[in-house]
Scaffold this motif. Sequence first.
Motif, PDB file in Angstrom:
ATOM      1  N   THR A 149      36.665  55.484  36.601  1.00  0.00           N
ATOM      2  CA  THR A 149      37.960  55.276  35.130  1.00  0.00           C
ATOM      3  C   THR A 149      38.730  55.112  36.163  1.00  0.00           C
ATOM      4  OG1 THR A 149      36.916  55.999  33.344  1.00  0.00           O
ATOM      5  CG2 THR A 149      39.381  55.529  33.672  1.00  0.00           C
TER       6      THR A 149
ATOM      7  N   VAL B  92      41.179  51.545  36.164  1.00  0.00           N
ATOM      8  CA  VAL B  92      41.573  51.181  35.119  1.00  0.00           C
ATOM      9  C   VAL B  92      41.804  52.001  33.376  1.00  0.00           C
ATOM     10  CG1 VAL B  92      39.846  49.164  34.877  1.00  0.00           C
ATOM     11  CG2 VAL B  92      38.996  51.478  34.845  1.00  0.00           C
TER      12      VAL B  92
ATOM     13  N   GLY C  88      41.492  50.291  26.404  1.00  0.00           N
ATOM     14  CA  GLY C  88      42.068  49.784  25.424  1.00  0.00           C
ATOM     15  C   GLY C  88      41.654  50.397  23.838  1.00  0.00           C
TER      16      GLY C  88
ATOM     17  N   THR D  42      35.672  47.364  23.911  1.00  0.00           N
ATOM     18  CA  THR D  42      35.754  48.085  24.915  1.00  0.00           C
ATOM     19  C   THR D  42      36.145  47.502  26.184  1.00  0.00           C
ATOM     20  OG1 THR D  42      33.579  48.632  25.379  1.00  0.00           O
ATOM     21  CG2 THR D  42      34.713  50.129  23.222  1.00  0.00           C
TER      22      THR D  42
ATOM     23  N   GLN E   1      36.955  46.279  29.368  1.00  0.00           N
ATOM     24  CA  GLN E   1      38.614  45.618  30.470  1.00  0.00           C
ATOM     25  C   GLN E   1      37.360  45.021  31.679  1.00  0.00           C
ATOM     26  OE1 GLN E   1      41.812  46.766  29.249  1.00  0.00           O
ATOM     27  NE2 GLN E   1      39.903  47.615  27.579  1.00  0.00           N
ATOM     28  N   GLN E   2      38.695  43.869  32.653  1.00  0.00           N
ATOM     29  CA  GLN E   2      38.564  43.589  33.317  1.00  0.00           C
ATOM     30  C   GLN E   2      38.667  43.959  34.857  1.00  0.00           C
ATOM     31  OE1 GLN E   2      40.043  39.903  34.651  1.00  0.00           O
ATOM     32  NE2 GLN E   2      38.530  38.761  33.925  1.00  0.00           N
ATOM     33  N   TYR E   3      38.018  44.549  35.362  1.00  0.00           N
ATOM     34  CA  TYR E   3      38.271  45.157  36.692  1.00  0.00           C
ATOM     35  C   TYR E   3      38.666  43.820  38.262  1.00  0.00           C
ATOM     36  CZ  TYR E   3      38.688  46.945  41.416  1.00  0.00           C
ATOM     37  OH  TYR E   3      39.280  47.297  42.918  1.00  0.00           O
TER      38      TYR E   3
ATOM     39  N   ASP F   3      32.962  43.648  34.766  1.00  0.00           N
ATOM     40  CA  ASP F   3      33.730  44.132  33.708  1.00  0.00           C
ATOM     41  C   ASP F   3      32.976  45.490  34.110  1.00  0.00           C
ATOM     42  OD1 ASP F   3      34.524  42.051  32.652  1.00  0.00           O
ATOM     43  OD2 ASP F   3      33.342  41.300  31.939  1.00  0.00           O
TER      44      ASP F   3
END
Length: 459
Positions: free
Chosen positions: A217, A222, A225, A243, A245-247, A262
Amino acid sequence: MSDVNWQQIFRHLPQDATESLVCSDFVEPLLQELGFSRWEWFPEFPTHPGERPVHYAARKSQTEIIFANHPEEPELLVEVRGRAESTGDAIDFSSATPQYQEARSQLARHLCAANCKTAIWGILTNGDRIQLFRKHGKVVFPVTSILEIKRSNIETIIGGLNALIASPPRALTVSLYNDKGGVGKTTTTVNLAAALAWTYQKKVLVIDFDPQQSDLTDILNVRAGVIKLSDCMLSRKFEIEETIQQYHVKSLKDERLIPIFDCIPSDPELEAYTDLFQQAKVQGGITRLQRLLSPLVSQYDYILIDSPANWTFYSQSCVYASDVVLIPTQHDNFSSLKNAIKVIQSYIPEIQKRRDDGRPIALPLFFNSYRSNGSVFKKTQTELDKIIEILSKYSQEEEQDLGKYFYFQTGTESDNRTVFTIPQSDIVSRSNFSHLPAALIDKKARAYYGALVKTYFLA
């Protein structure tokens, strides 16, 4: 179900049936029950030059071209063994026996042959037992346990096989785990994801399930959320998709955000599960993560889970959720080798027993951060002798051949034995501070992890 009379088949199939009799009296009716007409299978299908054919290849007709007349691009292979020990073609289906392991390896070789690229399913059977395997890229792994066939359960077994074959999961779920820390699990996860997503255009999800470190992480920069992984672990009212998130990275040309893969980040609340009382609140315990991820296997090509060291609730959850386990080790760290063997011999079988579908399996381990300019580690005699000593010791104690977990190529001469390696690279460690996987920004690192992808995953 077709009109196959299984009760009559079982009455007439002798307990000492030869391989050919199992083929004609059991496998061909089985193929009918799996939805293949007589013109949709081909016996003695050649896969490798110089190797015996696979007993059956099958493909359902999508056009007017009949597979029996044009045996190309099969979707299912069947490898058969007999029941008659006197003829030498019988197989003891105990997973620890050499006969079973040889048959399973032969099926995997057939599935990975050049003219079987379209095949994604394999069956191994002797009429008494049956097991279904799945191929994803070049990875072949079981999707059922070794099932005992009886008159009372044959229709249930066939129904289960049909259900699995009808809905193949898109994703291969991989946990990166070694019981020893400091072997590069997180770095490998990040760069493997980057190589798969950027170089090979695969849709990838990475999961940080190491809340005590949260290194993945932090490296990717990232953050969780509003809905976090810990929320989903405890409550069914949350969807796991919330849950994700986009990298992404910024384009050097115009500052656009370019999506790479993701990510499900770790979050502080996950760390509470170090406490046994908190673990008891998780419905299903270590099975919960696998159940959460089940809707995502149809949305991604690869799901990579960064697992913590030590055999805890977290690592057990990661391994349970996986199809395969990738084990980084270090060639100059005896403890990492010993702990890798512990994972193969003890921890993975523990989870296989609990899952009861043959999963996960261990992929051959590799040496991470090897101090060399080459991508393949050709061991000196001293190093080779030490590894063979370890293998021999543990193989004798557990009656298990560990060589296949170390060597991709095992020849008759010791210098033909090679282990895949990721060479040591300063850019790989430095890139973590820039929140950019080295495989995205450095040509050599991209080649290293691209080779890892090609060696382990992509045909």
